[in-house]
Structure formats: structure tokens, C-alpha cells
Design a protein around this motif. Structure first.
Motif, PDB file in Angstrom:
ATOM      1  N   GLY A   1       6.286  11.399  -0.252  1.00 57.94           N
ATOM      2  CA  GLY A   1       5.806  13.642  -0.304  1.00 57.94           C
ATOM      3  C   GLY A   1       5.933  14.496  -1.497  1.00 57.94           C
ATOM      4  O   GLY A   1       6.817  14.064  -2.391  1.00 57.94           O
ATOM      5  N   VAL A   2       4.889  15.115  -1.766  1.00 58.13           N
ATOM      6  CA  VAL A   2       4.591  15.409  -3.445  1.00 58.13           C
ATOM      7  C   VAL A   2       4.386  16.556  -2.786  1.00 58.13           C
ATOM      8  O   VAL A   2       3.346  17.133  -2.375  1.00 58.13           O
ATOM      9  N   ASP A   3       5.188  17.733  -2.732  1.00 55.71           N
ATOM     10  CA  ASP A   3       5.257  18.917  -3.051  1.00 55.71           C
ATOM     11  C   ASP A   3       4.575  19.827  -4.133  1.00 55.71           C
ATOM     12  O   ASP A   3       4.939  20.034  -5.405  1.00 55.71           O
ATOM     13  N   SER A   4       3.225  20.110  -3.901  1.00 57.31           N
ATOM     14  CA  SER A   4       2.484  20.639  -4.620  1.00 57.31           C
ATOM     15  C   SER A   4       2.139  22.459  -3.971  1.00 57.31           C
ATOM     16  O   SER A   4       2.596  22.871  -3.058  1.00 57.31           O
ATOM     17  N   GLU A   5       2.187  22.947  -5.536  1.00 58.96           N
ATOM     18  CA  GLU A   5       1.902  24.442  -5.383  1.00 58.96           C
ATOM     19  C   GLU A   5       1.905  25.188  -4.422  1.00 58.96           C
ATOM     20  O   GLU A   5       2.008  25.933  -3.938  1.00 58.96           O
ATOM     21  N   GLU A   6       3.606  25.165  -4.858  1.00 56.72           N
ATOM     22  CA  GLU A   6       4.670  25.594  -3.930  1.00 56.72           C
ATOM     23  C   GLU A   6       4.812  26.937  -4.518  1.00 56.72           C
ATOM     24  O   GLU A   6       4.848  27.693  -6.137  1.00 56.72           O
ATOM     25  N   ASN A   7       4.907  27.943  -3.832  1.00 53.68           N
ATOM     26  CA  ASN A   7       5.538  29.187  -3.541  1.00 53.68           C
ATOM     27  C   ASN A   7       7.091  29.911  -2.976  1.00 53.68           C
ATOM     28  O   ASN A   7       7.478  30.572  -3.430  1.00 53.68           O
TER      29      ASN A   7
ATOM     30  N   PRO B   1       0.696  -0.630   0.133  1.00 57.96           N
ATOM     31  CA  PRO B   1       0.514  -0.189   0.047  1.00 57.96           C
ATOM     32  C   PRO B   1       1.386   1.119  -0.248  1.00 57.96           C
ATOM     33  O   PRO B   1       2.066   1.442   0.617  1.00 57.96           O
ATOM     34  N   LEU B   2       0.572   2.361  -0.236  1.00 57.30           N
ATOM     35  CA  LEU B   2       0.914   3.538  -0.830  1.00 57.30           C
ATOM     36  C   LEU B   2       0.055   4.453   0.378  1.00 57.30           C
ATOM     37  O   LEU B   2      -1.113   5.143  -0.765  1.00 57.30           O
ATOM     38  N   VAL B   3       0.858   6.009   0.583  1.00 59.30           N
ATOM     39  CA  VAL B   3       0.107   7.146   1.012  1.00 59.30           C
ATOM     40  C   VAL B   3       0.811   7.587   0.155  1.00 59.30           C
ATOM     41  O   VAL B   3       2.470   8.002   0.100  1.00 59.30           O
ATOM     42  N   VAL B   4       0.385   9.309  -0.535  1.00 55.86           N
ATOM     43  CA  VAL B   4       0.764   9.955  -0.622  1.00 55.86           C
ATOM     44  C   VAL B   4       0.487  11.016  -0.339  1.00 55.86           C
ATOM     45  O   VAL B   4      -0.279  12.027  -0.536  1.00 55.86           O
ATOM     46  N   ASP B   5       1.349  11.618  -0.039  1.00 58.74           N
ATOM     47  CA  ASP B   5       0.867  12.779   0.746  1.00 58.74           C
ATOM     48  C   ASP B   5       2.021  14.394   0.613  1.00 58.74           C
ATOM     49  O   ASP B   5       2.415  14.568  -0.130  1.00 58.74           O
ATOM     50  N   PHE B   6       0.389  15.197  -0.178  1.00 57.99           N
ATOM     51  CA  PHE B   6       1.038  16.920  -0.610  1.00 57.99           C
ATOM     52  C   PHE B   6       0.801  17.453  -0.172  1.00 57.99           C
ATOM     53  O   PHE B   6       0.192  17.858   0.705  1.00 57.99           O
ATOM     54  N   PHE B   7       2.012  18.523  -0.250  1.00 62.32           N
ATOM     55  CA  PHE B   7       2.276  19.267   0.443  1.00 62.32           C
ATOM     56  C   PHE B   7       3.289  21.090  -0.306  1.00 62.32           C
ATOM     57  O   PHE B   7       3.499  20.807  -1.095  1.00 62.32           O
ATOM     58  N   ALA B   8       2.950  21.774   0.988  1.00 59.52           N
ATOM     59  CA  ALA B   8       3.272  23.465   0.349  1.00 59.52           C
ATOM     60  C   ALA B   8       4.013  23.989   1.650  1.00 59.52           C
ATOM     61  O   ALA B   8       4.048  23.502   2.649  1.00 59.52           O
ATOM     62  N   SER B   9       4.909  24.478   1.485  1.00 58.02           N
ATOM     63  CA  SER B   9       5.569  25.594   2.611  1.00 58.02           C
ATOM     64  C   SER B   9       4.810  26.724   2.852  1.00 58.02           C
ATOM     65  O   SER B   9       5.158  26.476   4.141  1.00 58.02           O
ATOM     66  N   TRP B  10       4.328  26.114   2.570  1.00 59.20           N
ATOM     67  CA  TRP B  10       2.730  27.936   2.634  1.00 59.20           C
ATOM     68  C   TRP B  10       2.226  27.555   3.591  1.00 59.20           C
ATOM     69  O   TRP B  10       1.290  28.155   4.268  1.00 59.20           O
ATOM     70  N   CYS B  11       1.211  25.136   3.953  1.00 58.63           N
ATOM     71  CA  CYS B  11       0.531  25.393   4.324  1.00 58.63           C
ATOM     72  C   CYS B  11       0.729  24.557   6.018  1.00 58.63           C
ATOM     73  O   CYS B  11       1.785  23.887   6.751  1.00 58.63           O
ATOM     74  N   THR B  12       0.261  24.968   6.887  1.00 56.15           N
ATOM     75  CA  THR B  12       0.500  25.164   7.804  1.00 56.15           C
ATOM     76  C   THR B  12       0.052  24.339   8.160  1.00 56.15           C
ATOM     77  O   THR B  12       0.082  23.133   9.587  1.00 56.15           O
ATOM     78  N   ALA B  13      -1.580  23.872   8.430  1.00 53.57           N
ATOM     79  CA  ALA B  13      -1.428  22.435   8.444  1.00 53.57           C
ATOM     80  C   ALA B  13      -0.567  21.136   8.154  1.00 53.57           C
ATOM     81  O   ALA B  13      -0.559  20.237   8.957  1.00 53.57           O
ATOM     82  N   CYS B  14      -0.292  21.226   7.127  1.00 55.86           N
ATOM     83  CA  CYS B  14       1.225  20.292   6.400  1.00 55.86           C
ATOM     84  C   CYS B  14       1.969  20.586   7.731  1.00 55.86           C
ATOM     85  O   CYS B  14       2.684  18.914   8.061  1.00 55.86           O
ATOM     86  N   ARG B  15       2.625  21.363   8.312  1.00 59.20           N
ATOM     87  CA  ARG B  15       3.479  21.540   9.203  1.00 59.20           C
ATOM     88  C   ARG B  15       3.386  20.467  10.815  1.00 59.20           C
ATOM     89  O   ARG B  15       3.648  20.074  10.793  1.00 59.20           O
TER      90      ARG B  15
ATOM     91  N   PRO C   1     -10.291  23.146  -4.053  1.00 65.33           N
ATOM     92  CA  PRO C   1      -8.887  23.361  -3.412  1.00 65.33           C
ATOM     93  C   PRO C   1      -8.520  23.167  -1.729  1.00 65.33           C
ATOM     94  O   PRO C   1      -9.378  22.943  -1.127  1.00 65.33           O
ATOM     95  N   GLY C   2      -7.588  23.619  -1.822  1.00 65.97           N
ATOM     96  CA  GLY C   2      -7.248  23.470  -0.468  1.00 65.97           C
ATOM     97  C   GLY C   2      -5.637  22.471   0.372  1.00 65.97           C
ATOM     98  O   GLY C   2      -5.690  21.480  -1.534  1.00 65.97           O
ATOM     99  N   MET C   3      -5.042  22.542   0.952  1.00 62.44           N
ATOM    100  CA  MET C   3      -3.664  21.369   1.282  1.00 62.44           C
ATOM    101  C   MET C   3      -4.138  21.417   2.908  1.00 62.44           C
ATOM    102  O   MET C   3      -4.756  22.048   3.208  1.00 62.44           O
ATOM    103  N   PRO C   4      -3.717  19.854   3.707  1.00 63.16           N
ATOM    104  CA  PRO C   4      -3.176  18.927   2.730  1.00 63.16           C
ATOM    105  C   PRO C   4      -3.866  18.393   1.630  1.00 63.16           C
ATOM    106  O   PRO C   4      -5.275  18.242   2.186  1.00 63.16           O
TER     107      PRO C   4
END
Length: 185
Positions: free
Chosen positions: A103-109, A68-82, A146-149
Motif C-alpha cells: 500500500g502506498v499513501d499518496s496525495e495525503e492531506n 507478482p506484486l500489486v501496488v495500491d495507492f490510497f489516501a485517507s480522503w479517498c472514499t473509493a479506497c475505503r 488525476p484520481g484515486m485509487p
């Protein structure tokens, strides 16, 4: 009889310009077909392939078949990801490799690699999302809201089983993995 005088000069100039244009076009075509291609990417939810977050190469769904695989999308601006990522890391360690994590870095700025180091998830394979409106092609394909994570769950054969929008606690992740795949930390 060949043209002479001014009309002959114009004809030779036009011919030279035409030949030069044809040569330039040929050089462009040859260069494009012989240049080293960038990594192939796909944001298909059933056969994704994304570039590594750092370095060269790709990470693909096919590389995780068999568990099994868990793919988690994150971004440095995402406080919930932190807050979510360290808990996911704890669960992944408790599972001892019976479930793979990516881990997949997405919507990154900002600085995705630095964020991954801060949250400790550099032990996982890390990819960079591509395409979409904000370099979010796979994330958008999995969840149109829309939204992260965002977290995607694939079974051992690579079939998408579930997608969750929003942060999950470590306990919620462990419960969901037990419900979906019969595994627990």
C-alpha cells in the motif's frame, strides 16, 4: 611595510571577516557531507524506492522480485479506497503469499497511518509516496490522469504489466490477477 593607522585597522578587519566567512563555509560543507543522509527515494516506475509510512527504512520494488506484486495507492480522503482496500486485503489473504501486496499513501492531506489501520491493510508493507505536486511522485509517474485509487501490477521480474485507475472490487482484482499472472484465490 604593513599598513598602519585607520587603513591598517580596516585591512585587518576585512581579513578577519574574510577568514571568518571561509571558516563558516567550511563548517557548512563538512556538516552537509558528514550528516546522516535521509533514506534514498526514487519514483521511477521501474525501480521505485519509497520511505515506510511509519518508522524508518524504505520499501522498494526490488524487494519483491520473485513473485507478482500489486501496488495500491490510497489516501485517507479517498472514499473509493475505503471500500476497495478491505476487498484487496481479502484477496491477498486468499492468495496466501503467492502475490505480494504493497500500500502506498499518496496525495495525503489527513492521517494515512490511521486510515491504513481502519481498513486493515497494516499486514502489508506500507510506504509513503514522495515528490510530485502533492507527494504523489510514483502515483503521477504511473498514471497521469488525476484520481484515486490507482493500482499497479508488476510481474515476478519487476516489470510493470498494468496500471488501473479507479476502484476495483475483490472479484475484479481476482480476475485481473488470473489474467495477468495465472494465479487465483
Amino acid at each position: 611595510m604593513p599598513p598602519s593607522g585607520a587603513s591598517g585597522t580596516r585591512a585587518r578587519t576585512a581579513l578577519a571577516v574574510g577568514v571568518a566567512g571561509l571558516v563558516a563555509l567550511l563548517v557548512i560543507v563538512v556538516t552537509r557531507t558528514t550528516a546522516a543522509p535521509g533514506p534514498a527515494t526514487s519514483t521511477s516506475t521501474s525501480a521505485w524506492m519509497l520511505p515506510r509510512l511509519e518508522g524508518s527504512g524504505t520499501i522498494s520494488l526490488a524487494g519483491f522480485r520473485g513473485k507478482p506484486l500489486v501496488v495500491d495507492f490510497f489516501a485517507s480522503w479517498c472514499t473509493a479506497c475505503r471500500s476497495e482496500l478491505p476487498e484487496f486485503l481479502t484477496v491477498s489473504r486468499q492468495l496466501g503469499g503467492t502475490v505480494a501486496f504493497v500500500g502506498v499513501d499518496s496525495e495525503e492531506n489527513g492521517d494515512g497511518p490511521a486510515f491504513a489501520r481502519q481498513t486493515g491493510i497494516t499486514a502489508w508493507p506500507l510506504a509513503r509516496d514522495t515528490g510530485g505536486s502533492q507527494q504523489s511522485g510514483l502515483r503521477d509517474a504511473l498514471a497521469s490522469i488525476p484520481g484515486m485509487p490507482v493500482t499497479a501490477f508488476y510481474d515476478a521480474s519487476g516489470a510493470l504489466r498494468d496500471v488501473r485507475l479507479g476502484a476495483m472490487t475483490g472479484d475484479a482484482l481476482a480476475t485481473h490477477l488470473r489474467e495477468l499472472f495465472g494465479v487465483s484465490p
